[in-house]
Scaffold this active site. Structure first.
Site, mmCIF file in Angstrom:
data_model
loop_
_atom_site.group_PDB
_atom_site.id
_atom_site.type_symbol
_atom_site.label_atom_id
_atom_site.label_comp_id
_atom_site.label_asym_id
_atom_site.label_seq_id
_atom_site.Cartn_x
_atom_site.Cartn_y
_atom_site.Cartn_z
ATOM 1 N N SER A 1 -2.376 -1.545 -9.277
ATOM 2 C CA SER A 1 -2.458 -0.764 -8.295
ATOM 3 C C SER A 1 -2.522 0.681 -8.626
ATOM 4 O O SER A 1 -1.504 1.319 -8.948
ATOM 5 C CB SER A 1 -1.235 -1.253 -7.161
ATOM 6 O OG SER A 1 -1.488 -0.429 -6.134
ATOM 7 N N LYS B 1 -6.919 -2.296 -8.556
ATOM 8 C CA LYS B 1 -6.825 -2.183 -7.087
ATOM 9 C C LYS B 1 -6.768 -0.743 -6.874
ATOM 10 O O LYS B 1 -5.975 0.171 -7.426
ATOM 11 C CB LYS B 1 -5.607 -2.901 -6.298
ATOM 12 C CG LYS B 1 -5.024 -2.368 -4.976
ATOM 13 C CD LYS B 1 -4.061 -3.501 -4.602
ATOM 14 C CE LYS B 1 -2.880 -2.463 -3.695
ATOM 15 N NZ LYS B 1 -1.736 -3.505 -3.336
ATOM 16 N N LYS C 1 -6.120 2.496 -4.143
ATOM 17 C CA LYS C 1 -5.704 2.670 -2.949
ATOM 18 C C LYS C 1 -6.649 3.907 -2.254
ATOM 19 O O LYS C 1 -7.240 4.651 -2.852
ATOM 20 C CB LYS C 1 -4.447 3.664 -3.066
ATOM 21 C CG LYS C 1 -3.124 2.943 -3.301
ATOM 22 C CD LYS C 1 -2.726 1.899 -2.339
ATOM 23 C CE LYS C 1 -1.567 1.101 -2.721
ATOM 24 N NZ LYS C 1 -1.012 0.367 -1.588
ATOM 25 N N ASP D 1 -7.172 -0.866 -1.034
ATOM 26 C CA ASP D 1 -5.898 -1.204 -0.116
ATOM 27 C C ASP D 1 -5.668 0.232 0.702
ATOM 28 O O ASP D 1 -5.440 1.310 0.051
ATOM 29 C CB ASP D 1 -4.610 -1.288 -0.944
ATOM 30 C CG ASP D 1 -3.464 -1.527 0.108
ATOM 31 O OD1 ASP D 1 -3.535 -1.653 1.098
ATOM 32 O OD2 ASP D 1 -2.160 -1.775 -0.605
ATOM 33 N N GLU E 1 -7.841 -4.530 1.662
ATOM 34 C CA GLU E 1 -6.389 -4.830 2.220
ATOM 35 C C GLU E 1 -5.931 -3.965 3.056
ATOM 36 O O GLU E 1 -6.161 -2.585 3.145
ATOM 37 C CB GLU E 1 -5.586 -4.659 0.960
ATOM 38 C CG GLU E 1 -4.178 -4.947 0.926
ATOM 39 C CD GLU E 1 -3.330 -5.131 -0.265
ATOM 40 O OE1 GLU E 1 -3.827 -4.782 -1.197
ATOM 41 O OE2 GLU E 1 -1.972 -5.049 -0.109
ATOM 42 N N ASP F 1 -1.700 -7.380 4.479
ATOM 43 C CA ASP F 1 -0.446 -7.095 3.761
ATOM 44 C C ASP F 1 0.463 -6.819 4.867
ATOM 45 O O ASP F 1 1.228 -7.975 5.395
ATOM 46 C CB ASP F 1 -0.632 -6.001 2.633
ATOM 47 C CG ASP F 1 0.804 -5.716 2.008
ATOM 48 O OD1 ASP F 1 1.652 -6.205 2.514
ATOM 49 O OD2 ASP F 1 0.725 -4.597 1.304
ATOM 50 N N LYS G 1 3.977 -11.072 -0.426
ATOM 51 C CA LYS G 1 4.865 -10.176 -0.954
ATOM 52 C C LYS G 1 6.519 -10.592 -0.446
ATOM 53 O O LYS G 1 6.437 -10.639 0.623
ATOM 54 C CB LYS G 1 4.538 -8.602 -0.414
ATOM 55 C CG LYS G 1 5.216 -7.552 -1.033
ATOM 56 C CD LYS G 1 4.681 -6.164 -0.458
ATOM 57 C CE LYS G 1 3.237 -5.546 -0.757
ATOM 58 N NZ LYS G 1 3.055 -4.277 -0.151
ATOM 59 N N GLY H 1 3.178 -6.115 -4.755
ATOM 60 C CA GLY H 1 4.673 -5.810 -5.218
ATOM 61 C C GLY H 1 4.776 -4.587 -4.377
ATOM 62 O O GLY H 1 4.097 -3.874 -3.781
HETATM 63 O O1 OSB Z 1 0.558 -1.819 0.088
HETATM 64 O O2 OSB Z 1 0.754 -3.105 -1.733
HETATM 65 C C1 OSB Z 1 1.298 -2.109 -1.258
HETATM 66 C C2 OSB Z 1 3.495 0.235 -3.191
HETATM 67 C C3 OSB Z 1 4.335 0.644 -2.464
HETATM 68 C C4 OSB Z 1 4.214 0.365 -1.169
HETATM 69 C C5 OSB Z 1 2.968 -0.451 -0.573
HETATM 70 C C6 OSB Z 1 2.224 -1.097 -1.594
HETATM 71 C C7 OSB Z 1 2.427 -0.740 -2.989
HETATM 72 C C8 OSB Z 1 1.326 -1.111 -4.006
HETATM 73 C C9 OSB Z 1 1.799 -1.025 -5.280
HETATM 74 O O3 OSB Z 1 0.212 -1.278 -3.925
HETATM 75 C C10 OSB Z 1 1.868 -2.524 -5.805
HETATM 76 C C11 OSB Z 1 2.864 -2.635 -7.183
HETATM 77 O O4 OSB Z 1 2.235 -2.213 -8.211
HETATM 78 O O5 OSB Z 1 4.114 -2.856 -7.261
HETATM 79 MG MG MG Z 2 -0.867 -3.306 0.352
#
Ligand code: OSB
Ligand code: MG
Length: 368
Positions: free
Chosen positions: A135, A161, A163, A188, A213, A238, A262, A290
């Site tokens: 991510s 992924k 953001k 996401d 997402e 999510d 999650k 995660g």
């Molecule tokens: O939305 O999945 C999410 C990290 C912090 C808060 C929200 C999210 C995330 C990630 C990172 O996308 C996922 C990871 O690599 O642990």
């Molecule tokens: Mg997410």
């Protein structure tokens, strides 16, 4: 089982690279480690709440309060034999799922260690390794993203992924797709859009994304159903999914076609498995999300992702993507884009106690 002692520790680790989402920016993380002693067996859990309420309403401090003042008192000295029994002891506590997950994971670890089996086996896992993705946060320049994608593809990670947020979306995704025509790619939004943005989100249909997402509000499933009807790309929820009941309602409404499981958002591994079982029965793909977990929470994620319905690569990367020095051994690493499940008893990783101590900001032992 009867829990005789619980230790809570807020542990701080610096991230190797600051991480920015549509809702927050982080350079270090403070997670609460939960150490439980029951019948002489020690189990560890991790509460991976962010320190601020920008992903969900909980924070490190609310988790500390709920763990110390409500969850620990509800379970200390009480008999339980299954995680369902254990969860029954703190069922009167509403919400606060990140806090609950920290305690619940430690109890799964105790249970699996008491039986001498790996946690993935106790949960019903069938995989020997899990597919690993990365991510990637919002950056100031697309070139920085390209450099990271090059690096993680070389390391073998199986999907990327990105953001996204208003101003860092269609154009960025277009440039990434042009440069990497076949990379498995998803985005996401962490709830940064509204139904006014349907045209922007429809523009993403052009880029062959695995999924989009959580584009809309953190507590919405109704508008997501309207949005899904207007998109070709699958939506994945999510933030909006806190239980198997939420998942059932979202799927019945057509609010998404994929679910991010999650563990912390769902209050632990038991509810995570319930969401998995529901989705497996309905043929809905799931993947493991995660929260930049340290090694304890990451090992729990690996264990649940061994279940058969986790057919999409997850956000469980090797811990070296996040931390120069994690707090467990063996270190959690991806090889050719996969992480092998841990075959030791329980979580299969052990905290390095000196490292935990050195990084602890606050600690309490219960009962006092
Ligand atoms: O939305 O999945 C999410 C990290 C912090 C808060 C929200 C999210 C995330 C990630 C990172 O996308 C996922 C990871 O690599 O642990
Ligand atoms: Mg997410």
């Amino acid at each position: 089982m009867r829990i005789e002692r619980i230790d809570l520790k807020i542990v701080r680790l610096p991230l190797v690279r600051p991480f920015q989402t549509s809702s927050s920016r982080k350079a270090h993380l403070d997670h609460i480690l939960v150490r439980v002693v029951a019948g002489g067996v020690i189990g560890w859990g991790e509460c991976a709440s962010p320190s601020d309420p920008y992903y969900c309403p909980e924070t490190t401090e609310t988790c500390w309060h709920i763990l110390k003042d409500f969850l620990a008192p509800a379970v200390l000295g009480r008999d339980w034999s299954t995680i369902d029994d254990l969860a029954g002891l703190y069922r009167p506590v509403k919400g606060n799922r990140f806090a609950k997950a920290g305690l619940e994971i430690a109890c799964w670890d105790v249970l699996a260690r008491a039986r001498g089996v790996p946690l993935h086996a106790l949960l019903g896992g069938t995989r020997v390794e899990i597919d690993s993705g990365v991510s990637l946060g919002i950056e100031s320049q697309v070139q920085v993203l390209f450099d990271q994608i090059d690096r993680y593809r070389e390391e073998g990670y199986r999907r990327i992924k990105l953001k996204i947020a208003p101003g860092w979306d269609v154009d960025v995704v277009r440039r990434v797709r042009e440069r990497y025509p076949s990379v498995p790619l998803q985005v996401d939004a962490n709830s940064a859009y509204t139904l006014d943005d349907v045209p922007t989100l429809q523009a993403l249909d052009a880029f062959d994304l695995i999924l989009i997402e959580q584009p809309l509000a953190h507590d919405d499933i109704i508008d997501h159903a309207r949005l899904q009807a207007a998109l070709r790309t699958d939506l994945c929820l999510d933030e909006s999914i806190h239980s198997a009941d939420d998942a059932r309602k979202a799927l019945d409404l057509g609010a998404c076609r994929v679910i991010n499981i999650k563990v912390s958002r769902l209050g632990g591994l038991l509810e995570a498995r319930r969401v998995h079982d529901l989705c497996l029965a309905r043929g809905v793909p799931v993947w493991c999300g995660g929260m930049h977990e340290f090694g304890i929470g990451r090992a729990a994620n690996v264990a649940i992702a061994a279940l058969p319905g986790f057919t999409l690569p997850g956000d469980i990367s090797g811990s070296d993507k996040y931390y120069a020095e994690d707090i467990v051994e063996p270190p959690i690493r991806a090889q050719r884009g996969a992480i092998a499940v841990f075959e030791g008893p329980g979580l299969g990783v052990e905290p390095i106690e000196e490292r935990v101590e050195a990084r602890t900001l606050r600690a309490v032992t219960l009962p006092a």
